[in-house]
Design an enzyme around this catalytic site. Structure first.
Site, PDB file in Angstrom:
ATOM      1  N   ASP A   1       2.762   4.473   9.156  1.00 19.82           N
ATOM      2  CA  ASP A   1       2.058   5.720   9.473  1.00 19.82           C
ATOM      3  C   ASP A   1       2.286   6.182  10.914  1.00 19.82           C
ATOM      4  O   ASP A   1       1.806   7.242  11.297  1.00 19.82           O
ATOM      5  CB  ASP A   1       0.549   5.562   9.215  1.00 19.82           C
ATOM      6  CG  ASP A   1       0.222   5.576   7.733  1.00 19.82           C
ATOM      7  OD1 ASP A   1       1.113   5.874   6.927  1.00 19.82           O
ATOM      8  OD2 ASP A   1      -0.942   5.279   7.381  1.00 19.82           O
TER       9      ASP A   1
ATOM     10  N   ARG B   1      -5.984  16.975   6.602  1.00 19.06           N
ATOM     11  CA  ARG B   1      -6.341  15.843   5.727  1.00 19.06           C
ATOM     12  C   ARG B   1      -6.651  14.607   6.565  1.00 19.06           C
ATOM     13  O   ARG B   1      -7.455  13.776   6.170  1.00 19.06           O
ATOM     14  CB  ARG B   1      -5.173  15.503   4.778  1.00 19.06           C
ATOM     15  CG  ARG B   1      -4.929  16.526   3.700  1.00 19.06           C
ATOM     16  CD  ARG B   1      -3.862  16.027   2.751  1.00 19.06           C
ATOM     17  NE  ARG B   1      -4.097  14.632   2.414  1.00 19.06           N
ATOM     18  CZ  ARG B   1      -3.167  13.758   2.064  1.00 19.06           C
ATOM     19  NH1 ARG B   1      -1.920  14.138   1.968  1.00 19.06           N
ATOM     20  NH2 ARG B   1      -3.479  12.517   1.770  1.00 19.06           N
TER      21      ARG B   1
ATOM     22  N   CYS C   1       0.559  12.466  -0.678  1.00 14.66           N
ATOM     23  CA  CYS C   1       1.775  12.823   0.062  1.00 14.66           C
ATOM     24  C   CYS C   1       3.010  12.483  -0.769  1.00 14.66           C
ATOM     25  O   CYS C   1       3.050  11.446  -1.422  1.00 14.66           O
ATOM     26  CB  CYS C   1       1.862  12.021   1.349  1.00 14.66           C
ATOM     27  SG  CYS C   1       0.737  12.558   2.628  1.00 14.66           S
TER      28      CYS C   1
ATOM     29  N   ARG D   1       5.654   5.859  -5.136  1.00 15.60           N
ATOM     30  CA  ARG D   1       4.326   5.266  -5.068  1.00 15.60           C
ATOM     31  C   ARG D   1       3.741   4.929  -6.448  1.00 15.60           C
ATOM     32  O   ARG D   1       2.793   5.552  -6.928  1.00 15.60           O
ATOM     33  CB  ARG D   1       3.371   6.209  -4.328  1.00 15.60           C
ATOM     34  CG  ARG D   1       3.782   6.414  -2.888  1.00 15.60           C
ATOM     35  CD  ARG D   1       2.628   6.146  -1.953  1.00 15.60           C
ATOM     36  NE  ARG D   1       2.225   7.304  -1.189  1.00 15.60           N
ATOM     37  CZ  ARG D   1       1.224   7.311  -0.305  1.00 15.60           C
ATOM     38  NH1 ARG D   1       0.524   6.238  -0.100  1.00 15.60           N
ATOM     39  NH2 ARG D   1       0.925   8.387   0.352  1.00 15.60           N
TER      40      ARG D   1
ATOM     41  N   LYS E   1      -9.676   7.330   8.818  1.00 17.51           N
ATOM     42  CA  LYS E   1      -9.616   7.890   7.460  1.00 17.51           C
ATOM     43  C   LYS E   1      -9.377   6.779   6.441  1.00 17.51           C
ATOM     44  O   LYS E   1     -10.038   6.717   5.403  1.00 17.51           O
ATOM     45  CB  LYS E   1      -8.486   8.914   7.369  1.00 17.51           C
ATOM     46  CG  LYS E   1      -8.174   9.355   5.956  1.00 17.51           C
ATOM     47  CD  LYS E   1      -7.020  10.332   5.900  1.00 17.51           C
ATOM     48  CE  LYS E   1      -5.663   9.702   5.796  1.00 17.51           C
ATOM     49  NZ  LYS E   1      -5.289   9.171   4.481  1.00 17.51           N
ATOM     50  N   ASN E   2      -8.415   5.903   6.743  1.00 17.05           N
ATOM     51  CA  ASN E   2      -8.010   4.910   5.749  1.00 17.05           C
ATOM     52  C   ASN E   2      -9.041   3.802   5.557  1.00 17.05           C
ATOM     53  O   ASN E   2      -8.902   2.970   4.657  1.00 17.05           O
ATOM     54  CB  ASN E   2      -6.654   4.298   6.123  1.00 17.05           C
ATOM     55  CG  ASN E   2      -5.512   5.271   5.856  1.00 17.05           C
ATOM     56  OD1 ASN E   2      -5.733   6.365   5.357  1.00 17.05           O
ATOM     57  ND2 ASN E   2      -4.300   4.854   6.198  1.00 17.05           N
TER      58      ASN E   2
HETATM   59  C1  UD1 Z   1      -2.018   3.021   2.401  1.00 14.86           C
HETATM   60  C2  UD1 Z   1      -2.429   4.048   3.415  1.00 14.86           C
HETATM   61  C3  UD1 Z   1      -1.206   4.822   3.909  1.00 14.86           C
HETATM   62  C4  UD1 Z   1      -0.145   3.866   4.422  1.00 14.86           C
HETATM   63  C5  UD1 Z   1       0.157   2.771   3.409  1.00 14.86           C
HETATM   64  C6  UD1 Z   1       1.075   1.686   3.945  1.00 14.86           C
HETATM   65  C7  UD1 Z   1      -4.689   4.685   2.817  1.00 14.86           C
HETATM   66  C8  UD1 Z   1      -5.600   5.724   2.278  1.00 14.86           C
HETATM   67  N1  UD1 Z   1      -3.378   4.987   2.803  1.00 14.86           N
HETATM   68  O1  UD1 Z   1      -1.448   3.722   1.305  1.00 14.86           O
HETATM   69  O2  UD1 Z   1      -1.631   5.718   4.944  1.00 14.86           O
HETATM   70  O3  UD1 Z   1       1.048   4.575   4.691  1.00 14.86           O
HETATM   71  O4  UD1 Z   1      -1.066   2.127   2.989  1.00 14.86           O
HETATM   72  O5  UD1 Z   1       0.535   1.130   5.086  1.00 14.86           O
HETATM   73  O6  UD1 Z   1      -5.108   3.639   3.238  1.00 14.86           O
HETATM   74  N2  UD1 Z   1       3.518   0.056  -4.281  1.00 14.86           N
HETATM   75  C9  UD1 Z   1       4.054  -0.345  -5.480  1.00 14.86           C
HETATM   76  N3  UD1 Z   1       3.217  -0.496  -6.552  1.00 14.86           N
HETATM   77  C10 UD1 Z   1       1.872  -0.284  -6.452  1.00 14.86           C
HETATM   78  C11 UD1 Z   1       1.329   0.089  -5.208  1.00 14.86           C
HETATM   79  C12 UD1 Z   1       2.185   0.252  -4.132  1.00 14.86           C
HETATM   80  O7  UD1 Z   1       5.263  -0.530  -5.597  1.00 14.86           O
HETATM   81  O8  UD1 Z   1       1.162  -0.437  -7.454  1.00 14.86           O
HETATM   82  C13 UD1 Z   1       4.414   0.231  -3.125  1.00 14.86           C
HETATM   83  C14 UD1 Z   1       4.397   1.646  -2.552  1.00 14.86           C
HETATM   84  O9  UD1 Z   1       5.236   2.500  -3.275  1.00 14.86           O
HETATM   85  C15 UD1 Z   1       4.889   1.388  -1.148  1.00 14.86           C
HETATM   86  C16 UD1 Z   1       4.280   0.021  -0.811  1.00 14.86           C
HETATM   87  O10 UD1 Z   1       3.966  -0.576  -2.070  1.00 14.86           O
HETATM   88  O11 UD1 Z   1       6.280   1.292  -1.124  1.00 14.86           O
HETATM   89  C17 UD1 Z   1       3.056   0.056   0.049  1.00 14.86           C
HETATM   90  O12 UD1 Z   1       2.125   0.950  -0.508  1.00 14.86           O
HETATM   91  P1  UD1 Z   1       0.555   0.758  -0.356  1.00 14.86           P
HETATM   92  O13 UD1 Z   1       0.278  -0.285   0.666  1.00 14.86           O
HETATM   93  O14 UD1 Z   1      -0.023   0.583  -1.720  1.00 14.86           O
HETATM   94  O15 UD1 Z   1       0.128   2.181   0.223  1.00 14.86           O
HETATM   95  P2  UD1 Z   1      -1.208   2.961  -0.083  1.00 14.86           P
HETATM   96  O16 UD1 Z   1      -2.315   1.994  -0.315  1.00 14.86           O
HETATM   97  O17 UD1 Z   1      -0.961   4.040  -1.066  1.00 14.86           O
END
Ligand code: UD1
Length: 430
Positions: free
Chosen positions: A317, A409, A126, A131, A22-23
């Site tokens: 995850d 999902r 989620c 986030r 999915k990711n």
């Molecule tokens: C992706 C994955 C999700 C996984 C996560 C971490 C997909 C579709 N989803 O989510 O399944 O759990 O990576 O491996 O690929 N953060 C900030 N500022 C930002 C962006 C992120 O502080 O602008 C923080 C988030 O709150 C979190 C951390 O960075 O604490 C990691 O998040 P991120 O790697 O961005 O997760 P996703 O890309 O949303």
């Protein structure tokens, strides 16, 4: 709302085909916005999140076709799909579409790079922590974008002539921000260096897709990605990698119930940290030509401590699933969640099975019990939901998991895959 009913106690035996990730599928689909030529993806999983992103892309003007199964191809093999963004008809991604899934925010990168403007609703998804999107905005600003927040929307505009290459040095590793800046930089003028980039296998899948589309990227698979912007990208055909989270989930289910399961198509290099931890719990893992075989040895489940970390560390995850496994270990294990601040919603639900878990800040201390008891539980987020299924598979008696739309999902044919291996599991409609 659908529910899943299961009766625990059966060992899992047989084969499970691992679906496309999915990711990886989601950002690959988004990459189609970068070119006016068709992008063909193989092995796209049939998931609610894929369907939701199809709606979002169609709103931007992407033509989407799903191709039939090839002769001799097994049922359940991933979909072949074409995404053709000949014209972007709308650069707004509205709230009602984006709010359901965080990854849809990532369209901001390609829209801005190709159309020089984008208006994208702040994301949902989620409820696992706040986030924020600050890293995305920082990266896009580095590439010259002007950003405003207007009534819940991020409004981004590129400078005249388009985005300009720059150094983007992330203070924190983010999968989504890395995907977004990588895509945006592919069509920027000049060179972009992304420092502290995410190294997840899904990032590599996308980077290789972009290269197949004509992008110039070096350092793929490392912490530093260098992108020489090009004027135009073209179509390509790309395969979605197998889902390492689904792989780890079924490996933990087999470790929990006992038995012997071949995870067909799984790639161990995508989840080595999790496999190493599983081996320490007393699970036997063997790498075979067509996948990974998982067996539990006869010595019960050993307790092991785990910290979640960005790739190549233990994935957040798989944290909930691993916690489910630890509830039946022969001792005490500590799990430290370092990625998301609020990813312990499954703890209260696992407690309904009789699990003994104490949370203190980032750390969950799990004291193993010889036996869990089936219960009525509620799915809270995507990965948490499947941890309840794993617990239910090993628990004595009947379990009903309510609110399972989260499972749909991210897990393709979950009940079907498990019941073929001997689990007593069914979906109850309505
Ligand atoms: C992706 C994955 C999700 C996984 C996560 C971490 C997909 C579709 N989803 O989510 O399944 O759990 O990576 O491996 O690929 N953060 C900030 N500022 C930002 C962006 C992120 O502080 O602008 C923080 C988030 O709150 C979190 C951390 O960075 O604490 C990691 O998040 P991120 O790697 O961005 O997760 P996703 O890309 O949303």
């Amino acid at each position: 709302m659908d529910r899943i009913r299961l009766v625990g106690g059966n060992e899992l035996r047989g084969e499970i085909s691992i679906s496309g990730a999915k990711n990886a599928a989601l950002p690959l689909m988004i990459a189609s916005l970068l070119t006016d030529e068709p992008l063909v993806l193989h092995n796209v999983p049939r998931l609610a999140d894929v369907k939701q992103l199809e709606r979002i892309l169609e709103n931007h003007g992407v033509d989407i076709a799903v191709h039939g199964r090839r002769r001799g191809e097994e049922e359940g093999v991933g979909q072949r799909m074409t995404f053709h963004a000949a014209d972007i008809v709308d650069t707004t991604a509205p709230y009602d579409l984006v709010s359901k899934m965080r990854a849809s925010f990532w369209v901001i990168g390609p829209l801005l790079a190709r159309c020089h403007e984008a208006r994208v609703s702040l994301p949902g998804g989620c409820a696992i922590g706040t986030r924020p999107v600050d890293l995305f905005l920082y990266g896009l600003k580095q590439l010259g974008a002007e950003i405003d927040i207007d009534e819940g929307y991020v409004v981004a505009r590129a400078p005249k002539g388009g985005l300009v290459g720059a150094t983007v040095s992330f203070p924190k590793v983010s999968v989504g921000a890395t995907h977004t800046i990588l895509m945006a930089a592919s069509l920027a003028r000049g060179t972009t260096i992304i420092e502290n980039a995410a190294q997840e296998p899904e990032i590599t899948n996308v980077a290789e897709c972009l290269v197949a589309m004509g992008a110039k990227i070096s350092g793929i698979g490392t912490r530093t990605l260098t992108v020489e912007g090009v004027e135009k990208l073209h179509g390509a055909t790309v395969e979605v990698i197998p889902d390492r989270i689904e792989t780890g989930t079924f490996a933990m289910a087999a470790a929990m119930t006992g038995g012997d399961v071949l995870l067909r198509g799984a790639r161990s290099e995508h989840l080595q940290a999790a496999l190493d931890i599983l081996a320490q719990t007393g699970t036997e893992l063997s790498h075979e030509a067509n996948g990974i075989r998982v067996r539990r040895n006869g010595n019960g489940i050993q307790p092991v401590d785990v910290d979640t970390d960005p790739f190549p560390g233990f994935p957040t995850d798989l944290q909930a699933q691993f916690m489910a496994l630890m509830t039946m270990s022969s001792g005490v294990s500590e799990i430290r969640e370092t990625i998301f601040e609020n990813r312990y919603m499954h703890v209260a639900e696992l407690a309904r099975f009789g699990a003994d878990i104490a949370v203190n800040g980032q750390v969950a201390t799990v004291t193993g019990r010889p036996q869990l008891k089936g219960a009525q539980v509620m799915a809270t987020d995507l990965r948490a939901s499947v941890s309840l299924v794993i617990a239910g598979l090993a628990a004595k008696g009947e379990t009903v998991v309510n609110r399972i739309y989260h499972l749909d999902r991210g897990f393709e044919r979950l009940e079907d895959k498990l019941s073929r291996c001997g689990a007593e599991i069914e979906r109850l409609a309505g």
